[in-house]
Design a protein around this motif. Structure first.
Motif, PDB file in Angstrom:
ATOM      1  N   ARG A 105      12.559   5.667  -8.148  1.00 33.27           N
ATOM      2  CA  ARG A 105      12.018   6.885  -8.745  1.00 33.27           C
ATOM      3  C   ARG A 105      10.751   6.534  -9.509  1.00 33.27           C
ATOM      4  O   ARG A 105      10.699   5.532 -10.218  1.00 33.27           O
ATOM      5  CB  ARG A 105      13.066   7.465  -9.713  1.00 33.27           C
ATOM      6  CG  ARG A 105      12.749   8.840 -10.276  1.00 33.27           C
ATOM      7  CD  ARG A 105      12.969   9.943  -9.254  1.00 33.27           C
ATOM      8  NE  ARG A 105      13.091  11.246  -9.884  1.00 33.27           N
ATOM      9  CZ  ARG A 105      14.146  12.043  -9.760  1.00 33.27           C
ATOM     10  NH1 ARG A 105      15.179  11.676  -9.035  1.00 33.27           N
ATOM     11  NH2 ARG A 105      14.174  13.223 -10.353  1.00 33.27           N
TER      12      ARG A 105
ATOM     13  N   ASP B 261       9.639  11.788 -16.014  1.00 34.67           N
ATOM     14  CA  ASP B 261       9.910  11.666 -14.586  1.00 34.67           C
ATOM     15  C   ASP B 261       8.703  12.153 -13.792  1.00 34.67           C
ATOM     16  O   ASP B 261       8.184  13.241 -14.040  1.00 34.67           O
ATOM     17  CB  ASP B 261      11.150  12.496 -14.231  1.00 34.67           C
ATOM     18  CG  ASP B 261      11.437  12.502 -12.738  1.00 34.67           C
ATOM     19  OD1 ASP B 261      11.162  11.491 -12.075  1.00 34.67           O
ATOM     20  OD2 ASP B 261      11.939  13.531 -12.240  1.00 34.67           O
ATOM     21  N   CYS B 262       8.261  11.357 -12.828  1.00 36.34           N
ATOM     22  CA  CYS B 262       7.126  11.726 -11.975  1.00 36.34           C
ATOM     23  C   CYS B 262       7.554  11.963 -10.524  1.00 36.34           C
ATOM     24  O   CYS B 262       6.715  12.261  -9.674  1.00 36.34           O
ATOM     25  CB  CYS B 262       6.053  10.650 -12.023  1.00 36.34           C
ATOM     26  SG  CYS B 262       5.416  10.301 -13.674  1.00 36.34           S
ATOM     27  N   GLN B 263       8.832  11.769 -10.236  1.00 33.18           N
ATOM     28  CA  GLN B 263       9.438  12.022  -8.929  1.00 33.18           C
ATOM     29  C   GLN B 263       8.923  11.095  -7.848  1.00 33.18           C
ATOM     30  O   GLN B 263       9.618  10.209  -7.379  1.00 33.18           O
ATOM     31  CB  GLN B 263       9.273  13.492  -8.538  1.00 33.18           C
ATOM     32  CG  GLN B 263       9.954  14.454  -9.492  1.00 33.18           C
ATOM     33  CD  GLN B 263       9.771  15.903  -9.111  1.00 33.18           C
ATOM     34  OE1 GLN B 263       8.983  16.258  -8.245  1.00 33.18           O
ATOM     35  NE2 GLN B 263      10.512  16.786  -9.771  1.00 33.18           N
TER      36      GLN B 263
ATOM     37  N   VAL C  72       8.335   6.893 -12.522  1.00 31.74           N
ATOM     38  CA  VAL C  72       8.466   7.324 -13.909  1.00 31.74           C
ATOM     39  C   VAL C  72       7.274   6.825 -14.720  1.00 31.74           C
ATOM     40  O   VAL C  72       6.624   5.838 -14.361  1.00 31.74           O
ATOM     41  CB  VAL C  72       9.769   6.796 -14.554  1.00 31.74           C
ATOM     42  CG1 VAL C  72      11.000   7.327 -13.831  1.00 31.74           C
ATOM     43  CG2 VAL C  72       9.781   5.266 -14.573  1.00 31.74           C
TER      44      VAL C  72
ATOM     45  N   ALA D  96       2.287   4.772 -14.656  1.00 34.06           N
ATOM     46  CA  ALA D  96       3.582   5.082 -14.051  1.00 34.06           C
ATOM     47  C   ALA D  96       3.984   3.972 -13.085  1.00 34.06           C
ATOM     48  O   ALA D  96       3.121   3.293 -12.502  1.00 34.06           O
ATOM     49  CB  ALA D  96       3.537   6.422 -13.330  1.00 34.06           C
TER      50      ALA D  96
ATOM     51  N   HIS E 199      19.420   6.437 -17.583  1.00 36.44           N
ATOM     52  CA  HIS E 199      18.563   6.962 -18.648  1.00 36.44           C
ATOM     53  C   HIS E 199      18.734   8.481 -18.774  1.00 36.44           C
ATOM     54  O   HIS E 199      18.847   9.005 -19.890  1.00 36.44           O
ATOM     55  CB  HIS E 199      17.098   6.634 -18.378  1.00 36.44           C
ATOM     56  CG  HIS E 199      16.175   7.128 -19.438  1.00 36.44           C
ATOM     57  ND1 HIS E 199      15.917   6.421 -20.590  1.00 36.44           N
ATOM     58  CD2 HIS E 199      15.472   8.292 -19.554  1.00 36.44           C
ATOM     59  CE1 HIS E 199      15.097   7.103 -21.358  1.00 36.44           C
ATOM     60  NE2 HIS E 199      14.803   8.247 -20.758  1.00 36.44           N
TER      61      HIS E 199
ATOM     62  N   LEU F 142      10.789   8.772 -21.629  1.00 31.56           N
ATOM     63  CA  LEU F 142      10.498   8.661 -20.208  1.00 31.56           C
ATOM     64  C   LEU F 142      10.090  10.011 -19.632  1.00 31.56           C
ATOM     65  O   LEU F 142      10.722  11.030 -19.912  1.00 31.56           O
ATOM     66  CB  LEU F 142      11.735   8.145 -19.471  1.00 31.56           C
ATOM     67  CG  LEU F 142      11.505   7.469 -18.108  1.00 31.56           C
ATOM     68  CD1 LEU F 142      10.733   6.175 -18.277  1.00 31.56           C
ATOM     69  CD2 LEU F 142      12.849   7.201 -17.430  1.00 31.56           C
TER      70      LEU F 142
ATOM     71  N   PHE G 138      10.896  16.102 -17.227  1.00 27.62           N
ATOM     72  CA  PHE G 138      10.712  15.940 -15.792  1.00 27.62           C
ATOM     73  C   PHE G 138       9.396  16.619 -15.392  1.00 27.62           C
ATOM     74  O   PHE G 138       9.315  17.845 -15.356  1.00 27.62           O
ATOM     75  CB  PHE G 138      11.869  16.586 -15.024  1.00 27.62           C
ATOM     76  CG  PHE G 138      13.235  16.072 -15.394  1.00 27.62           C
ATOM     77  CD1 PHE G 138      13.847  15.083 -14.642  1.00 27.62           C
ATOM     78  CD2 PHE G 138      13.918  16.596 -16.488  1.00 27.62           C
ATOM     79  CE1 PHE G 138      15.119  14.611 -14.967  1.00 27.62           C
ATOM     80  CE2 PHE G 138      15.186  16.141 -16.828  1.00 27.62           C
ATOM     81  CZ  PHE G 138      15.792  15.146 -16.067  1.00 27.62           C
TER      82      PHE G 138
ATOM     83  N   PHE H 130      17.353   4.821 -13.481  1.00 27.71           N
ATOM     84  CA  PHE H 130      16.862   6.151 -13.843  1.00 27.71           C
ATOM     85  C   PHE H 130      18.018   7.082 -14.184  1.00 27.71           C
ATOM     86  O   PHE H 130      17.965   7.813 -15.191  1.00 27.71           O
ATOM     87  CB  PHE H 130      16.038   6.717 -12.689  1.00 27.71           C
ATOM     88  CG  PHE H 130      15.592   8.143 -12.894  1.00 27.71           C
ATOM     89  CD1 PHE H 130      14.555   8.440 -13.756  1.00 27.71           C
ATOM     90  CD2 PHE H 130      16.236   9.187 -12.235  1.00 27.71           C
ATOM     91  CE1 PHE H 130      14.143   9.755 -13.954  1.00 27.71           C
ATOM     92  CE2 PHE H 130      15.833  10.502 -12.420  1.00 27.71           C
ATOM     93  CZ  PHE H 130      14.789  10.785 -13.286  1.00 27.71           C
TER      94      PHE H 130
END
Length: 256
Positions: free
Chosen positions: A69, A198-200, A71, A211, A222, A196, A166, A219
Protein backbone atom coordinates in the motif's frame (compact mmCIF):
# COMPACT_ATOMS: atom_id res chain seq x y z
CA UNK A 1 -5.93 -19.23 -12.50
CA UNK A 2 -7.50 -16.67 -10.17
CA UNK A 3 -10.38 -17.81 -7.91
CA UNK A 4 -13.89 -16.47 -8.62
CA UNK A 5 -14.32 -12.86 -7.49
CA UNK A 6 -16.73 -12.57 -4.53
CA UNK A 7 -19.96 -10.74 -5.38
CA UNK A 8 -21.62 -8.49 -2.78
CA UNK A 9 -25.40 -8.70 -3.06
CA UNK A 10 -26.22 -6.14 -0.37
CA UNK A 11 -25.04 -4.71 2.95
CA UNK A 12 -25.76 -8.03 4.64
CA UNK A 13 -22.92 -9.59 2.65
CA UNK A 14 -19.68 -8.68 4.46
CA UNK A 15 -16.55 -7.76 2.58
CA UNK A 16 -14.01 -10.58 2.35
CA UNK A 17 -10.86 -10.30 4.41
CA UNK A 18 -8.33 -8.00 2.68
CA UNK A 19 -5.89 -10.90 2.49
CA UNK A 20 -8.26 -12.56 0.00
CA UNK A 21 -7.53 -9.88 -2.63
CA UNK A 22 -5.99 -10.98 -5.91
CA UNK A 23 -2.22 -11.29 -5.77
CA UNK A 24 0.54 -9.50 -7.60
CA UNK A 25 0.63 -12.08 -10.40
CA UNK A 26 -3.08 -11.77 -11.19
CA UNK A 27 -4.75 -9.67 -13.90
CA UNK A 28 -5.94 -7.17 -11.25
CA UNK A 29 -3.63 -7.12 -8.22
CA UNK A 30 -5.45 -5.98 -5.10
CA UNK A 31 -8.99 -6.56 -6.39
CA UNK A 32 -11.02 -8.00 -3.53
CA UNK A 33 -14.72 -8.07 -4.48
CA UNK A 34 -17.38 -6.55 -6.74
CA UNK A 35 -20.95 -5.40 -6.40
CA UNK A 36 -23.01 -3.80 -3.67
CA UNK A 37 -23.79 -0.14 -3.15
CA UNK A 38 -21.81 2.85 -1.94
CA UNK A 39 -23.79 3.31 1.25
CA UNK A 40 -22.22 5.05 4.23
CA UNK A 41 -22.39 1.78 6.16
CA UNK A 42 -20.50 -0.10 3.44
CA UNK A 43 -17.94 2.66 2.97
CA UNK A 44 -17.28 2.79 6.70
CA UNK A 45 -16.84 -0.99 6.80
CA UNK A 46 -14.48 -0.86 3.84
CA UNK A 47 -12.17 1.91 5.04
CA UNK A 48 -12.01 0.54 8.55
CA UNK A 49 -10.63 -2.65 6.97
CA UNK A 50 -8.21 -0.98 4.57
CA UNK A 51 -10.46 -1.43 1.53
CA UNK A 52 -11.56 1.24 -0.95
CA UNK A 53 -13.85 1.43 -4.03
CA UNK A 54 -12.39 2.18 -7.46
CA UNK A 55 -14.25 1.61 -10.71
CA UNK A 56 -15.24 3.27 -13.97
CA UNK A 57 -18.58 4.30 -15.38
CA UNK A 58 -20.59 1.26 -16.47
CA UNK A 59 -18.77 -1.14 -14.12
CA UNK A 60 -20.10 -2.58 -10.87
CA UNK A 61 -18.52 -1.23 -7.69
CA UNK A 62 -15.04 -2.76 -7.42
CA UNK A 63 -13.39 -3.07 -4.00
CA UNK A 64 -9.62 -3.05 -3.61
CA UNK A 65 -6.95 -3.81 -1.01
CA UNK A 66 -3.54 -3.68 -2.73
CA UNK A 67 -0.37 -5.16 -1.31
CA UNK A 68 1.83 -3.23 -0.83
CA UNK A 69 0.00 0.00 0.00
CA UNK A 70 1.29 3.48 -0.84
CA UNK A 71 1.42 5.69 2.26
CA UNK A 72 2.84 9.05 3.28
CA UNK A 73 4.03 9.24 6.90
CA UNK A 74 3.40 12.79 8.08
CA UNK A 75 6.93 13.05 9.49
CA UNK A 76 8.51 11.96 6.18
CA UNK A 77 6.99 14.59 3.88
CA UNK A 78 9.77 15.74 1.57
CA UNK A 79 9.91 19.53 1.36
CA UNK A 80 12.10 20.28 -1.64
CA UNK A 81 13.83 23.65 -1.83
CA UNK A 82 11.61 24.89 -4.66
CA UNK A 83 8.43 23.91 -2.81
CA UNK A 84 9.70 25.56 0.38
CA UNK A 85 10.16 28.82 -1.54
CA UNK A 86 6.71 28.46 -3.08
CA UNK A 87 5.14 27.89 0.32
CA UNK A 88 6.95 30.82 1.92
CA UNK A 89 5.73 33.14 -0.85
CA UNK A 90 2.22 31.73 -0.51
CA UNK A 91 2.17 32.23 3.26
CA UNK A 92 3.45 35.81 2.94
CA UNK A 93 0.91 36.87 0.31
CA UNK A 94 -2.22 38.55 1.73
CA UNK A 95 -4.45 37.06 -0.97
CA UNK A 96 -3.39 33.44 -0.42
CA UNK A 97 -4.78 31.02 2.15
CA UNK A 98 -5.58 27.40 2.90
CA UNK A 99 -9.14 26.55 3.88
CA UNK A 100 -10.79 23.32 4.95
CA UNK A 101 -14.27 22.25 3.86
CA UNK A 102 -15.40 25.61 2.47
CA UNK A 103 -15.81 24.39 -1.12
CA UNK A 104 -16.02 20.61 -0.88
CA UNK A 105 -18.30 20.15 -3.89
CA UNK A 106 -16.03 22.31 -6.05
CA UNK A 107 -12.97 20.30 -5.01
CA UNK A 108 -14.74 17.01 -5.70
CA UNK A 109 -15.92 18.17 -9.11
CA UNK A 110 -12.48 19.52 -10.02
CA UNK A 111 -10.83 16.22 -9.05
CA UNK A 112 -13.39 14.32 -11.11
CA UNK A 113 -12.84 16.47 -14.19
CA UNK A 114 -9.07 16.92 -14.10
CA UNK A 115 -7.28 15.04 -16.90
CA UNK A 116 -4.84 12.37 -15.65
CA UNK A 117 -1.83 11.16 -17.56
CA UNK A 118 -2.44 7.61 -18.79
CA UNK A 119 -6.13 7.64 -17.81
CA UNK A 120 -9.14 7.83 -20.08
CA UNK A 121 -12.06 9.26 -18.14
CA UNK A 122 -12.42 9.34 -14.37
CA UNK A 123 -13.01 6.89 -11.55
CA UNK A 124 -14.82 9.63 -9.60
CA UNK A 125 -18.07 8.71 -11.34
CA UNK A 126 -21.44 10.24 -10.37
CA UNK A 127 -22.19 7.43 -7.89
CA UNK A 128 -18.86 8.10 -6.17
CA UNK A 129 -19.53 11.83 -6.08
CA UNK A 130 -22.94 11.33 -4.49
CA UNK A 131 -21.61 8.86 -1.92
CA UNK A 132 -18.65 10.96 -0.81
CA UNK A 133 -20.76 14.11 -0.71
CA UNK A 134 -23.12 12.32 1.67
CA UNK A 135 -20.15 11.11 3.71
CA UNK A 136 -18.83 14.67 3.81
CA UNK A 137 -22.21 15.73 5.20
CA UNK A 138 -21.78 13.08 7.89
CA UNK A 139 -18.43 14.64 8.86
CA UNK A 140 -16.03 11.96 7.62
CA UNK A 141 -14.78 13.40 4.30
CA UNK A 142 -12.85 16.67 4.13
CA UNK A 143 -11.35 18.99 1.54
CA UNK A 144 -8.11 20.94 1.85
CA UNK A 145 -8.27 23.96 -0.45
CA UNK A 146 -5.64 26.31 -1.87
CA UNK A 147 -7.11 29.79 -2.44
CA UNK A 148 -5.27 32.44 -4.49
CA UNK A 149 -6.72 35.85 -5.31
CA UNK A 150 -10.11 34.73 -4.03
CA UNK A 151 -10.22 31.73 -6.39
CA UNK A 152 -9.96 28.01 -5.73
CA UNK A 153 -6.58 27.17 -7.29
CA UNK A 154 -6.17 23.57 -6.18
CA UNK A 155 -6.90 21.12 -3.45
CA UNK A 156 -7.52 17.56 -2.34
CA UNK A 157 -10.08 15.54 -0.44
CA UNK A 158 -9.98 12.44 1.71
CA UNK A 159 -11.62 10.33 4.39
CA UNK A 160 -10.91 10.80 8.10
CA UNK A 161 -11.66 8.03 10.61
CA UNK A 162 -10.30 8.36 14.12
CA UNK A 163 -6.69 9.46 13.67
CA UNK A 164 -6.30 8.04 10.17
CA UNK A 165 -6.54 10.01 6.93
CA UNK A 166 -7.19 8.28 3.62
CA UNK A 167 -6.26 10.53 0.71
CA UNK A 168 -8.51 10.23 -2.34
CA UNK A 169 -7.64 12.72 -5.09
CA UNK A 170 -6.15 16.14 -5.78
CA UNK A 171 -6.17 18.76 -8.51
CA UNK A 172 -4.37 21.94 -9.58
CA UNK A 173 -5.44 24.95 -11.60
CA UNK A 174 -2.21 26.80 -10.82
CA UNK A 175 1.34 25.56 -10.49
CA UNK A 176 1.95 23.67 -7.23
CA UNK A 177 -1.54 24.43 -5.87
CA UNK A 178 -2.20 20.77 -5.06
CA UNK A 179 1.23 20.46 -3.42
CA UNK A 180 0.39 23.44 -1.20
CA UNK A 181 -2.83 21.69 -0.13
CA UNK A 182 -0.91 18.47 0.55
CA UNK A 183 1.71 20.35 2.59
CA UNK A 184 -1.12 21.91 4.62
CA UNK A 185 -2.65 18.45 5.16
CA UNK A 186 0.71 17.18 6.42
CA UNK A 187 0.98 20.10 8.87
CA UNK A 188 -2.59 19.54 10.04
CA UNK A 189 -1.93 15.82 10.53
CA UNK A 190 1.19 16.49 12.58
CA UNK A 191 -0.71 18.86 14.86
CA UNK A 192 -3.64 16.47 15.24
CA UNK A 193 -1.59 13.31 15.85
CA UNK A 194 -2.42 11.68 12.51
CA UNK A 195 0.76 9.79 11.67
CA UNK A 196 -0.10 8.21 8.33
CA UNK A 197 -1.82 9.40 5.15
CA UNK A 198 -3.07 6.61 2.89
CA UNK A 199 -2.22 7.23 -0.78
CA UNK A 200 -3.66 3.92 -2.09
CA UNK A 201 -1.65 3.56 -5.31
CA UNK A 202 2.03 4.10 -6.10
CA UNK A 203 2.78 7.16 -8.23
CA UNK A 204 6.11 8.86 -8.94
CA UNK A 205 4.59 12.21 -7.95
CA UNK A 206 3.73 11.00 -4.44
CA UNK A 207 7.05 9.17 -4.12
CA UNK A 208 8.89 12.41 -4.85
CA UNK A 209 7.12 13.96 -1.85
CA UNK A 210 8.10 11.20 0.57
CA UNK A 211 5.43 8.55 0.09
CA UNK A 212 6.50 4.92 -0.05
CA UNK A 213 5.05 1.43 -0.17
CA UNK A 214 4.12 -0.42 3.02
CA UNK A 215 3.25 -4.12 3.31
CA UNK A 216 -0.50 -4.55 3.56
CA UNK A 217 -0.27 -6.41 6.87
CA UNK A 218 1.60 -3.49 8.44
CA UNK A 219 -0.85 -1.00 6.95
CA UNK A 220 -3.84 -2.92 8.29
CA UNK A 221 -2.33 -3.02 11.77
CA UNK A 222 -1.88 0.74 11.70
CA UNK A 223 -5.47 1.28 10.51
CA UNK A 224 -6.83 -1.03 13.24
CA UNK A 225 -4.91 0.94 15.87
CA UNK A 226 -6.07 4.39 14.72
CA UNK A 227 -9.61 4.33 13.27
CA UNK A 228 -11.19 4.00 16.72
CA UNK A 229 -9.16 6.81 18.26
CA UNK A 230 -10.84 10.06 19.30
CA UNK A 231 -11.73 11.82 16.02
CA UNK A 232 -10.52 15.29 15.15
CA UNK A 233 -13.14 17.83 16.23
CA UNK A 234 -11.76 21.09 14.83
CA UNK A 235 -11.29 21.02 11.06
CA UNK A 236 -9.84 24.51 10.78
CA UNK A 237 -6.50 25.37 9.23
CA UNK A 238 -4.51 27.88 11.28
CA UNK A 239 -1.51 29.77 9.94
CA UNK A 240 0.56 28.65 12.91
CA UNK A 241 0.37 25.07 11.58
CA UNK A 242 2.93 25.99 8.91
CA UNK A 243 5.59 25.93 11.62
CA UNK A 244 5.37 22.13 11.46
CA UNK A 245 7.42 22.41 8.25
CA UNK A 246 9.75 25.05 9.64
CA UNK A 247 7.90 27.82 7.81
CA UNK A 248 7.18 31.20 9.37
CA UNK A 249 3.54 32.31 9.38
CA UNK A 250 2.76 35.97 8.84
CA UNK A 251 0.90 36.25 12.16
CA UNK A 252 -2.22 37.56 10.49
CA UNK A 253 -4.32 35.31 12.68
CA UNK A 254 -6.11 32.04 12.10
CA UNK A 255 -7.80 31.25 8.84
CA UNK A 256 -10.89 29.12 8.42
Amino acid sequence: MSPPLPWLEDECTPLPAPTKALGIDSHAPGLLAAGGQLTLRRLCEAYRNGVFPWFSQGQPVLWWSPDPRMVLPATEFRLHRSLRKTLQRFIAAPDCEVRIDTAFSDVLNACANSPREGQDGTWIVPDMQRAYTAWHGAGCVHSFETWIDGELAGGLYGVALGRMFFGESMFSRRTDASKIALAALVCFCRVQGIRLIDCQQNTSHLASLGAHEMPRAEFLRHVANTVDAEPVRDWTYHETMWTQLGLRPTLRGARA
